[in-house]
Design a protein around this motif. Sequence first.
Motif, PDB file in Angstrom:
ATOM      1  N   CYS A  87       9.231  36.196  55.182  1.00 13.30           N
ATOM      2  CA  CYS A  87       8.676  37.342  54.450  1.00 13.30           C
ATOM      3  C   CYS A  87       8.509  38.550  55.369  1.00 13.30           C
ATOM      4  O   CYS A  87       8.735  39.689  54.950  1.00 13.30           O
ATOM      5  CB  CYS A  87       7.346  36.962  53.806  1.00 13.30           C
ATOM      6  N   HIS A  88       8.143  38.305  56.605  1.00 12.35           N
ATOM      7  CA  HIS A  88       8.017  39.405  57.563  1.00 12.35           C
ATOM      8  C   HIS A  88       9.371  40.085  57.760  1.00 12.35           C
ATOM      9  O   HIS A  88       9.483  41.305  57.654  1.00 12.35           O
ATOM     10  CB  HIS A  88       7.483  38.885  58.902  1.00 12.35           C
ATOM     11  N   GLY A  90      11.853  39.966  55.756  1.00 13.76           N
ATOM     12  CA  GLY A  90      12.314  40.506  54.487  1.00 13.76           C
ATOM     13  C   GLY A  90      11.590  41.757  54.005  1.00 13.76           C
ATOM     14  O   GLY A  90      11.910  42.286  52.954  1.00 13.76           O
ATOM     15  N   GLY A  91      10.596  42.219  54.747  1.00 20.77           N
ATOM     16  CA  GLY A  91       9.920  43.459  54.367  1.00 20.77           C
ATOM     17  C   GLY A  91       8.479  43.312  53.907  1.00 20.77           C
ATOM     18  O   GLY A  91       7.892  44.258  53.381  1.00 20.77           O
ATOM     19  N   GLU A  93       5.755  43.252  55.602  1.00 21.76           N
ATOM     20  CA  GLU A  93       4.841  44.170  56.298  1.00 21.76           C
ATOM     21  C   GLU A  93       4.855  45.556  55.658  1.00 21.76           C
ATOM     22  O   GLU A  93       3.834  46.216  55.567  1.00 21.76           O
ATOM     23  CB  GLU A  93       5.196  44.264  57.785  1.00 21.76           C
ATOM     24  N   ARG A  94       6.010  45.983  55.201  1.00 22.49           N
ATOM     25  CA  ARG A  94       6.110  47.289  54.539  1.00 22.49           C
ATOM     26  C   ARG A  94       5.355  47.272  53.211  1.00 22.49           C
ATOM     27  O   ARG A  94       4.659  48.228  52.851  1.00 22.49           O
ATOM     28  CB  ARG A  94       7.580  47.650  54.317  1.00 22.49           C
ATOM     29  N   ILE A  95       5.481  46.165  52.489  1.00 26.01           N
ATOM     30  CA  ILE A  95       4.754  46.017  51.225  1.00 26.01           C
ATOM     31  C   ILE A  95       3.252  46.035  51.498  1.00 26.01           C
ATOM     32  O   ILE A  95       2.487  46.734  50.819  1.00 26.01           O
ATOM     33  CB  ILE A  95       5.169  44.727  50.492  1.00 26.01           C
ATOM     34  N   GLU A  98       1.996  49.537  52.286  1.00 27.36           N
ATOM     35  CA  GLU A  98       1.916  50.400  51.107  1.00 27.36           C
ATOM     36  C   GLU A  98       0.755  50.006  50.200  1.00 27.36           C
ATOM     37  O   GLU A  98       0.075  50.863  49.643  1.00 27.36           O
ATOM     38  CB  GLU A  98       3.237  50.381  50.332  1.00 27.36           C
ATOM     39  N   PRO A 131      10.728  38.666  50.451  1.00 28.44           N
ATOM     40  CA  PRO A 131       9.286  38.556  50.689  1.00 28.44           C
ATOM     41  C   PRO A 131       8.557  38.199  49.399  1.00 28.44           C
ATOM     42  O   PRO A 131       8.980  38.556  48.303  1.00 28.44           O
ATOM     43  CB  PRO A 131       8.894  39.941  51.176  1.00 28.44           C
ATOM     44  N   ARG A 142      11.211  37.988  46.113  1.00 26.47           N
ATOM     45  CA  ARG A 142      12.122  39.090  46.439  1.00 26.47           C
ATOM     46  C   ARG A 142      11.432  40.417  46.109  1.00 26.47           C
ATOM     47  O   ARG A 142      12.004  41.320  45.506  1.00 26.47           O
ATOM     48  CB  ARG A 142      13.442  38.938  45.703  1.00 26.47           C
ATOM     49  N   VAL A 144       9.642  43.937  46.103  1.00 24.31           N
ATOM     50  CA  VAL A 144       9.860  45.281  46.632  1.00 24.31           C
ATOM     51  C   VAL A 144       8.599  46.077  46.316  1.00 24.31           C
ATOM     52  O   VAL A 144       7.891  45.783  45.347  1.00 24.31           O
ATOM     53  CB  VAL A 144      11.112  45.975  46.037  1.00 24.31           C
ATOM     54  N   VAL A 145       8.325  47.055  47.132  1.00 25.77           N
ATOM     55  CA  VAL A 145       7.097  47.823  46.997  1.00 25.77           C
ATOM     56  C   VAL A 145       6.906  48.341  45.575  1.00 25.77           C
ATOM     57  O   VAL A 145       5.836  48.196  44.982  1.00 25.77           O
ATOM     58  CB  VAL A 145       7.064  48.988  48.017  1.00 25.77           C
TER      59      VAL A 145
END
Length: 164
Positions: A87-88, A90-91, A93-95, A98, A131, A142, A144-145
Amino acid sequence: MSIDVVQNQTEINAVLGEFKRDRDSLIPVLQSIQGRLGYLPPEVISAVAEHLGLSESTVYSVASFYTQFKFKPSGKNIIKVCRGTACHVGGGERILAELERQLGIKPGETTPDLQFTLDTVACIGACALSPVVTVNENIHGRAVVSKILEAVAQKKGVAVCQCP
């Protein structure tokens, strides 16, 4: 004494009446109280200790050891972001970043209106869907923000930010 403390004490006493005065009842008692109140307010420690014939430090030590027990009220909606390796990468941390920005809280915190609690977990166990984020019991693979913010916005009853 505030109304909340009196109401809590009534619930605590009701739970204690359901259990034997036996130290083996400690975790089930704590689970039951938290199930009713949503967390373990300060007055729980002394009441449980007295009922079970344990020291307050023993009750607190057990309650604080297990991550299932909370000492502050949780929000109506619990958001958990997986921090596992997949998950890290795959994004995740960005999620998380935000969500922190949108909700104005950090992991482990609850919004002032008690609507949202943001947490992280070591692994949700759905690495193939990374993530992964859960909103209450709903798993978002999967992620996304924008989709997570949409799910949060639905809970809030507000418009969604158009983020990537």
